[in-house]
Design a protein around this motif. Structure first.
Motif, PDB file in Angstrom:
ATOM      1  N   ILE A 152       0.859  -1.178   0.000  1.00  0.00           N
ATOM      2  CA  ILE A 152       0.000   0.000   0.000  1.00  0.00           C
ATOM      3  C   ILE A 152       0.897   1.230   0.000  1.00  0.00           C
ATOM      4  O   ILE A 152       1.865   1.309   0.771  1.00  0.00           O
ATOM      5  N   TYR A 153       0.580   2.168  -0.871  1.00  0.00           N
ATOM      6  CA  TYR A 153       1.430   3.360  -1.008  1.00  0.00           C
ATOM      7  C   TYR A 153       0.628   4.633  -0.740  1.00  0.00           C
ATOM      8  O   TYR A 153      -0.600   4.680  -0.925  1.00  0.00           O
ATOM      9  N   GLN A 154       1.350   5.657  -0.350  1.00  0.00           N
ATOM     10  CA  GLN A 154       0.793   7.004  -0.254  1.00  0.00           C
ATOM     11  C   GLN A 154       1.807   7.969  -0.844  1.00  0.00           C
ATOM     12  O   GLN A 154       2.981   7.956  -0.454  1.00  0.00           O
ATOM     13  N   SER A 155       1.334   8.766  -1.772  1.00  0.00           N
ATOM     14  CA  SER A 155       2.214   9.752  -2.405  1.00  0.00           C
ATOM     15  C   SER A 155       1.751  11.146  -2.029  1.00  0.00           C
ATOM     16  O   SER A 155       0.550  11.398  -1.899  1.00  0.00           O
ATOM     17  N   ILE A 156       2.723  12.055  -1.878  1.00  0.00           N
ATOM     18  CA  ILE A 156       2.411  13.440  -1.519  1.00  0.00           C
ATOM     19  C   ILE A 156       3.233  14.385  -2.383  1.00  0.00           C
ATOM     20  O   ILE A 156       4.437  14.174  -2.585  1.00  0.00           O
ATOM     21  N   ASN A 157       2.570  15.390  -2.916  1.00  0.00           N
ATOM     22  CA  ASN A 157       3.254  16.512  -3.557  1.00  0.00           C
ATOM     23  C   ASN A 157       3.136  17.706  -2.617  1.00  0.00           C
ATOM     24  O   ASN A 157       2.038  18.267  -2.474  1.00  0.00           O
ATOM     25  N   ALA A 158       4.239  18.112  -2.000  1.00  0.00           N
ATOM     26  CA  ALA A 158       4.188  19.259  -1.097  1.00  0.00           C
ATOM     27  C   ALA A 158       3.983  20.556  -1.859  1.00  0.00           C
ATOM     28  O   ALA A 158       3.381  21.504  -1.346  1.00  0.00           O
ATOM     29  N   ASP A 159       4.459  20.598  -3.109  1.00  0.00           N
ATOM     30  CA  ASP A 159       4.354  21.841  -3.879  1.00  0.00           C
ATOM     31  C   ASP A 159       2.930  22.098  -4.368  1.00  0.00           C
ATOM     32  O   ASP A 159       2.449  23.227  -4.355  1.00  0.00           O
ATOM     33  N   THR A 160       2.249  21.050  -4.792  1.00  0.00           N
ATOM     34  CA  THR A 160       0.880  21.225  -5.271  1.00  0.00           C
ATOM     35  C   THR A 160      -0.167  20.855  -4.226  1.00  0.00           C
ATOM     36  O   THR A 160      -1.372  20.971  -4.491  1.00  0.00           O
ATOM     37  N   LEU A 161       0.277  20.373  -3.078  1.00  0.00           N
ATOM     38  CA  LEU A 161      -0.632  19.982  -1.989  1.00  0.00           C
ATOM     39  C   LEU A 161      -1.667  18.964  -2.458  1.00  0.00           C
ATOM     40  O   LEU A 161      -2.875  19.091  -2.243  1.00  0.00           O
ATOM     41  N   ARG A 162      -1.131  17.918  -3.124  1.00  0.00           N
ATOM     42  CA  ARG A 162      -1.958  16.808  -3.558  1.00  0.00           C
ATOM     43  C   ARG A 162      -1.449  15.518  -2.922  1.00  0.00           C
ATOM     44  O   ARG A 162      -0.256  15.372  -2.646  1.00  0.00           O
ATOM     45  N   ALA A 163      -2.369  14.592  -2.683  1.00  0.00           N
ATOM     46  CA  ALA A 163      -2.022  13.293  -2.110  1.00  0.00           C
ATOM     47  C   ALA A 163      -2.765  12.191  -2.858  1.00  0.00           C
ATOM     48  O   ALA A 163      -3.841  12.414  -3.438  1.00  0.00           O
ATOM     49  N   ASN A 173      -7.290  -0.388  -5.725  1.00  0.00           N
ATOM     50  CA  ASN A 173      -8.077   0.831  -5.555  1.00  0.00           C
ATOM     51  C   ASN A 173      -7.163   2.028  -5.319  1.00  0.00           C
ATOM     52  O   ASN A 173      -6.043   1.893  -4.787  1.00  0.00           O
ATOM     53  N   GLN A 174      -7.653   3.190  -5.702  1.00  0.00           N
ATOM     54  CA  GLN A 174      -6.902   4.433  -5.505  1.00  0.00           C
ATOM     55  C   GLN A 174      -7.837   5.534  -5.015  1.00  0.00           C
ATOM     56  O   GLN A 174      -9.056   5.460  -5.226  1.00  0.00           O
ATOM     57  N   VAL A 175      -7.261   6.550  -4.392  1.00  0.00           N
ATOM     58  CA  VAL A 175      -8.028   7.733  -4.043  1.00  0.00           C
ATOM     59  C   VAL A 175      -7.071   8.918  -4.036  1.00  0.00           C
ATOM     60  O   VAL A 175      -5.916   8.799  -3.630  1.00  0.00           O
ATOM     61  N   THR A 176      -7.539  10.043  -4.554  1.00  0.00           N
ATOM     62  CA  THR A 176      -6.732  11.264  -4.539  1.00  0.00           C
ATOM     63  C   THR A 176      -7.409  12.293  -3.637  1.00  0.00           C
ATOM     64  O   THR A 176      -8.615  12.218  -3.374  1.00  0.00           O
ATOM     65  N   ALA A 177      -6.606  13.281  -3.187  1.00  0.00           N
ATOM     66  CA  ALA A 177      -7.127  14.258  -2.235  1.00  0.00           C
ATOM     67  C   ALA A 177      -6.366  15.564  -2.327  1.00  0.00           C
ATOM     68  O   ALA A 177      -5.185  15.597  -2.722  1.00  0.00           O
ATOM     69  N   ASP A 178      -7.045  16.637  -1.971  1.00  0.00           N
ATOM     70  CA  ASP A 178      -6.406  17.940  -1.784  1.00  0.00           C
ATOM     71  C   ASP A 178      -5.995  18.087  -0.327  1.00  0.00           C
ATOM     72  O   ASP A 178      -6.717  17.640   0.578  1.00  0.00           O
ATOM     73  N   LEU A 179      -4.845  18.720  -0.105  1.00  0.00           N
ATOM     74  CA  LEU A 179      -4.347  18.984   1.241  1.00  0.00           C
ATOM     75  C   LEU A 179      -4.453  20.475   1.524  1.00  0.00           C
ATOM     76  O   LEU A 179      -3.963  21.292   0.752  1.00  0.00           O
ATOM     77  N   VAL A 180      -5.096  20.816   2.631  1.00  0.00           N
ATOM     78  CA  VAL A 180      -5.252  22.214   3.024  1.00  0.00           C
ATOM     79  C   VAL A 180      -4.452  22.437   4.304  1.00  0.00           C
ATOM     80  O   VAL A 180      -4.804  21.887   5.353  1.00  0.00           O
TER      81      VAL A 180
END
Length: 245
Positions: A152-163, A173-180
């Motif tokens: 199981i993986y989790q990826s994070i873009n700190a510059d675009t605040l996406r996960a 299965n996958q899921v994407t999210a915005d980070l606030v």
């Protein structure tokens, strides 16, 4: 906050001996003064202990806590990885196992050098989930053959605040999210799209959200804690990976 992969959305002292002469009350009053009562006080014998003039070299004159060795970051990381290795990402962890892992993780968090992880390049890339207490991710209530068995993986873009969270075998299965950002280490997570088997997109319901705090970060290990009290321990596997836009 669990960045959940499930489509179901649901903190003896001295002794004194006194002898007094027995004076009975006179049967008649006497004009002469009677002799004072005799009082004898006997003290127990006291043996003076032998005091050696030699130093006892095997005795420490410092409190024991000053002699306690402080574990290094690398020692704590090895101890943590050894503790979680046999636990099937936490699915096989007993309450005692969970307490031990949490204790080691807390020691690492106490020496965290990256105080603003959301501003750190170390956050970017693909992380593999090694351990969690989140039942929604582990699906530990299911028979083992029906749980996510692959990595199981989790990826994070700190510059675009996406996960992005990604299961592998057998569901993909996958899921994407915005980070606030809520602080320099805490984010609100708003899921937007689920993908069944990595192919079929489904818009996430509005209640699919939570919070995540990054409590430890270095080149290899990340520790996070969710708003529901869950613990997440991940290792870096691909620093070049970026969440698709």
């Amino acid at each position: 906050m669990a960045l959940a992969f499930s489509l179901t959305i649901t903190c003896d002292s001295h002794k004194f001996t006194t002898h007094r002469t027995n004076h009975s009350l006179p049967t008649s009053l006497s004009l002469s003064n009677p002799p004072p009562p005799t009082t004898t006080t006997t003290f127990p014998s006291i043996t003076t202990p032998h005091i050696s003039t030699k130093w006892r070299t095997n005795v420490s004159f410092f409190p024991s806590f000053l002699n306690k060795k402080t574990k290094s970051k690398d020692e704590l990381k090895r101890e943590l990885l050894d503790a979680i290795a046999p636990l099937d990402r936490g699915a096989d962890a007993s309450p005692e196992d969970q307490e031990r892992v949490d204790q080691i993780a807390s020691e690492l968090e106490g020496i965290n050098a990256v105080k603003e992880p959301l501003k750190s390049e170390l956050l970017n890339g693909k992380w593999e989930l090694l351990y969690t207490t989140s039942r929604s991710i582990l699906q530990s209530q299911r028979p083992k053959f029906l749980r996510p068995n692959g990595k199981i993986y989790q990826s994070i873009n700190a510059d675009t605040l996406r996960a992005q969270n990604m299961e592998t075998w057998p569901y993909f299965n996958q899921v994407t999210a915005d980070l606030v950002p809520l602080s320099s280490r805490r984010v609100a997570v708003k899921f937007d799209t689920f993908k069944i088997a990595g192919l079929i997109p489904i818009k996430a319901p509005g209640r699919a959200r939570g919070e995540l705090e990054i409590t430890y970060l270095d080149e290899e290990i990340r520790i996070s804690r969710g708003d529901k009290g869950n613990l997440f321990i991940l290792k870096m596997v691909d620093r070049s990976y970026r969440v698709p836009s």
